[in-house]
Design a protein around this motif. Structure first.
Motif, PDB file in Angstrom:
ATOM      1  N   ARG A 203       0.849  -1.191   0.000  1.00  0.00           N
ATOM      2  CA  ARG A 203       0.000   0.000   0.000  1.00  0.00           C
ATOM      3  C   ARG A 203       0.885   1.242   0.000  1.00  0.00           C
ATOM      4  O   ARG A 203       1.969   1.241   0.587  1.00  0.00           O
ATOM      5  CB  ARG A 203      -0.905  -0.005   1.241  1.00  0.00           C
ATOM      6  CG  ARG A 203      -2.189  -0.741   0.989  1.00  0.00           C
ATOM      7  CD  ARG A 203      -3.218  -0.629   2.067  1.00  0.00           C
ATOM      8  NE  ARG A 203      -3.135   0.488   2.981  1.00  0.00           N
ATOM      9  CZ  ARG A 203      -4.110   0.830   3.805  1.00  0.00           C
ATOM     10  NH1 ARG A 203      -5.240   0.160   3.803  1.00  0.00           N
ATOM     11  NH2 ARG A 203      -3.984   1.828   4.649  1.00  0.00           N
ATOM     12  N   PRO A 204       0.436   2.324  -0.637  1.00  0.00           N
ATOM     13  CA  PRO A 204       1.280   3.525  -0.744  1.00  0.00           C
ATOM     14  C   PRO A 204       1.608   4.178   0.591  1.00  0.00           C
ATOM     15  O   PRO A 204       2.598   4.900   0.697  1.00  0.00           O
ATOM     16  CB  PRO A 204       0.456   4.465  -1.631  1.00  0.00           C
ATOM     17  CG  PRO A 204      -0.945   3.945  -1.578  1.00  0.00           C
ATOM     18  CD  PRO A 204      -0.826   2.472  -1.396  1.00  0.00           C
ATOM     19  N   ASP A 205       0.790   3.927   1.627  1.00  0.00           N
ATOM     20  CA  ASP A 205       1.055   4.555   2.932  1.00  0.00           C
ATOM     21  C   ASP A 205       1.968   3.702   3.813  1.00  0.00           C
ATOM     22  O   ASP A 205       2.110   3.973   5.002  1.00  0.00           O
ATOM     23  CB  ASP A 205      -0.246   4.874   3.665  1.00  0.00           C
ATOM     24  CG  ASP A 205      -1.194   3.687   3.763  1.00  0.00           C
ATOM     25  OD1 ASP A 205      -1.005   2.709   3.028  1.00  0.00           O
ATOM     26  OD2 ASP A 205      -2.131   3.742   4.573  1.00  0.00           O
ATOM     27  N   SER A 206       2.598   2.686   3.227  1.00  0.00           N
ATOM     28  CA  SER A 206       3.539   1.862   3.976  1.00  0.00           C
ATOM     29  C   SER A 206       4.968   2.363   3.806  1.00  0.00           C
ATOM     30  O   SER A 206       5.295   3.053   2.825  1.00  0.00           O
ATOM     31  CB  SER A 206       3.470   0.397   3.513  1.00  0.00           C
ATOM     32  OG  SER A 206       2.327  -0.238   4.037  1.00  0.00           O
ATOM     33  N   ILE A 207       5.809   2.002   4.757  1.00  0.00           N
ATOM     34  CA  ILE A 207       7.245   2.275   4.687  1.00  0.00           C
ATOM     35  C   ILE A 207       7.953   0.929   4.766  1.00  0.00           C
ATOM     36  O   ILE A 207       7.738   0.165   5.719  1.00  0.00           O
ATOM     37  CB  ILE A 207       7.712   3.199   5.822  1.00  0.00           C
ATOM     38  CG1 ILE A 207       7.037   4.565   5.684  1.00  0.00           C
ATOM     39  CG2 ILE A 207       9.236   3.346   5.820  1.00  0.00           C
ATOM     40  CD1 ILE A 207       7.308   5.503   6.848  1.00  0.00           C
ATOM     41  N   ILE A 208       8.776   0.619   3.775  1.00  0.00           N
ATOM     42  CA  ILE A 208       9.465  -0.666   3.713  1.00  0.00           C
ATOM     43  C   ILE A 208      10.969  -0.429   3.752  1.00  0.00           C
ATOM     44  O   ILE A 208      11.515   0.279   2.904  1.00  0.00           O
ATOM     45  CB  ILE A 208       9.093  -1.445   2.432  1.00  0.00           C
ATOM     46  CG1 ILE A 208       7.585  -1.711   2.392  1.00  0.00           C
ATOM     47  CG2 ILE A 208       9.866  -2.761   2.360  1.00  0.00           C
ATOM     48  CD1 ILE A 208       7.113  -2.394   1.118  1.00  0.00           C
ATOM     49  N   ASP A 209      11.617  -1.028   4.733  1.00  0.00           N
ATOM     50  CA  ASP A 209      13.072  -0.884   4.896  1.00  0.00           C
ATOM     51  C   ASP A 209      13.496   0.587   4.847  1.00  0.00           C
ATOM     52  O   ASP A 209      14.489   0.951   4.208  1.00  0.00           O
ATOM     53  CB  ASP A 209      13.813  -1.695   3.833  1.00  0.00           C
ATOM     54  CG  ASP A 209      13.634  -3.198   4.028  1.00  0.00           C
ATOM     55  OD1 ASP A 209      13.348  -3.615   5.163  1.00  0.00           O
ATOM     56  OD2 ASP A 209      13.775  -3.953   3.048  1.00  0.00           O
ATOM     57  N   GLY A 210      12.703   1.440   5.502  1.00  0.00           N
ATOM     58  CA  GLY A 210      13.041   2.849   5.620  1.00  0.00           C
ATOM     59  C   GLY A 210      12.648   3.714   4.445  1.00  0.00           C
ATOM     60  O   GLY A 210      12.931   4.921   4.439  1.00  0.00           O
ATOM     61  N   VAL A 211      11.984   3.127   3.451  1.00  0.00           N
ATOM     62  CA  VAL A 211      11.624   3.875   2.241  1.00  0.00           C
ATOM     63  C   VAL A 211      10.103   3.968   2.110  1.00  0.00           C
ATOM     64  O   VAL A 211       9.405   2.955   2.225  1.00  0.00           O
ATOM     65  CB  VAL A 211      12.213   3.205   0.973  1.00  0.00           C
ATOM     66  CG1 VAL A 211      11.809   3.967  -0.281  1.00  0.00           C
ATOM     67  CG2 VAL A 211      13.726   3.111   1.073  1.00  0.00           C
ATOM     68  N   SER A 212       9.593   5.176   1.866  1.00  0.00           N
ATOM     69  CA  SER A 212       8.169   5.388   1.658  1.00  0.00           C
ATOM     70  C   SER A 212       7.745   4.813   0.308  1.00  0.00           C
ATOM     71  O   SER A 212       8.329   5.136  -0.730  1.00  0.00           O
ATOM     72  CB  SER A 212       7.841   6.884   1.700  1.00  0.00           C
ATOM     73  OG  SER A 212       6.583   7.155   1.112  1.00  0.00           O
TER      74      SER A 212
END
Length: 252
Positions: A203-212
């Motif tokens: 989802r666009p409002d997630s942050i994965i491994d420090g990246v938006s």
């Protein structure tokens, strides 16, 4: 409790009120290996001489056929056609010759190839595991004194939890009586987060491994605009996961 269908179709207040306990795991993704049948729904639950284990898995093993054949040759009987049951079998097999569930998971990881982010219940422990390559995301949060894990950070926003950090590739995190401990699997591999997480899955409002995810998709749209210059009056994202990239393309 598990079944096929959307969450509101599978769970209701009556069913939820009957689920007693202090630890819970859930799985809401369709089966990526095996057919779309109830038997393939997760979590996978097994009983063994040291107790019970429940496993929920996101990802795909690339050596599942070889492992399944090995188990079946030694008399194991599978109830599902998914690769998640193979992971549960592997952990249980290793548990029979180790002193702890964490060591069993560490040993099992040496035999697993591919993508696997796991949440596991064993006894009074909640355990989160991420494969050494970090193919799929997995993160940890907290709400009050409760520790929570999720495939995406946006899940924490939905329940008012605070994001703590991502689980590192190859890491095994255990929560027992509110205490958090970490164990390194010791398996070294090239970090390789699946590109589709940033392109489509997440989802666009997630942050994965420090990246938006939102900003990453907008950046991808800007790159696309620089590579493919077109005279256009409007840019449209199709499907909805393409809207962020379309915004980046339009701005560029």
């Amino acid at each position: 409790h598990k079944d096929t269908g959307l969450v509101p179709d599978v769970f209701n207040e009556k069913i939820l009120s009957e689920l007693k306990g202090e630890i819970a795991i859930g799985h809401v993704r369709y089966s990526t290996t095996g057919s779309m049948k109830r038997v393939n729904s997760q979590p996978i639950v097994m009983s063994h001489i040291y107790g019970d284990i429940a496993v929920a898995h996101n990802g795909n093993l690339v050596n599942s056929k070889e492992l399944r054949y090995e188990f079946e040759k030694n008399g194991c009987i599978f109830h599902t056609t998914n690769d998640s049951e193979i992971i549960a079998y592997m952990i249980v097999r290793e548990r029979l010759s180790t002193d702890s569930i964490e060591q069993a998971i560490k040993n099992a990881m040496k035999h697993l190839s591919g993508a696997y982010s796991l949440v596991i219940i064993s006894g009074k422990k909640l355990i989160a595991v991420r494969d050494p390559n970090g193919f799929r995301p997995l993160c940890m949060g907290r709400t009050g004194k409760t520790v929570v894990f999720a495939s995406e950070s946006c899940a924490f926003d939905a329940i008012g939890a605070e994001f703590i950090r991502d689980i590192e590739p190859g890491e095994i995190v255990t929560v027992e009586d509110g205490r958090i401990t970490s164990l390194d699997s010791g398996i070294r591999a090239r970090e390789a987060l699946c590109v589709f997480e940033f392109v489509y899955f997440a989802r666009p409002d997630s942050i994965i491994d420090g990246v938006s995810v939102e900003l990453a998709r907008q950046a991808a749209g800007r790159c696309l605009a620089r590579r493919n210059k077109v005279e256009a009056d409007i840019v449209i994202g199709v499907p909805d996961s393409g809207i962020s990239a379309a915004m980046g393309f339009a701005k560029e």
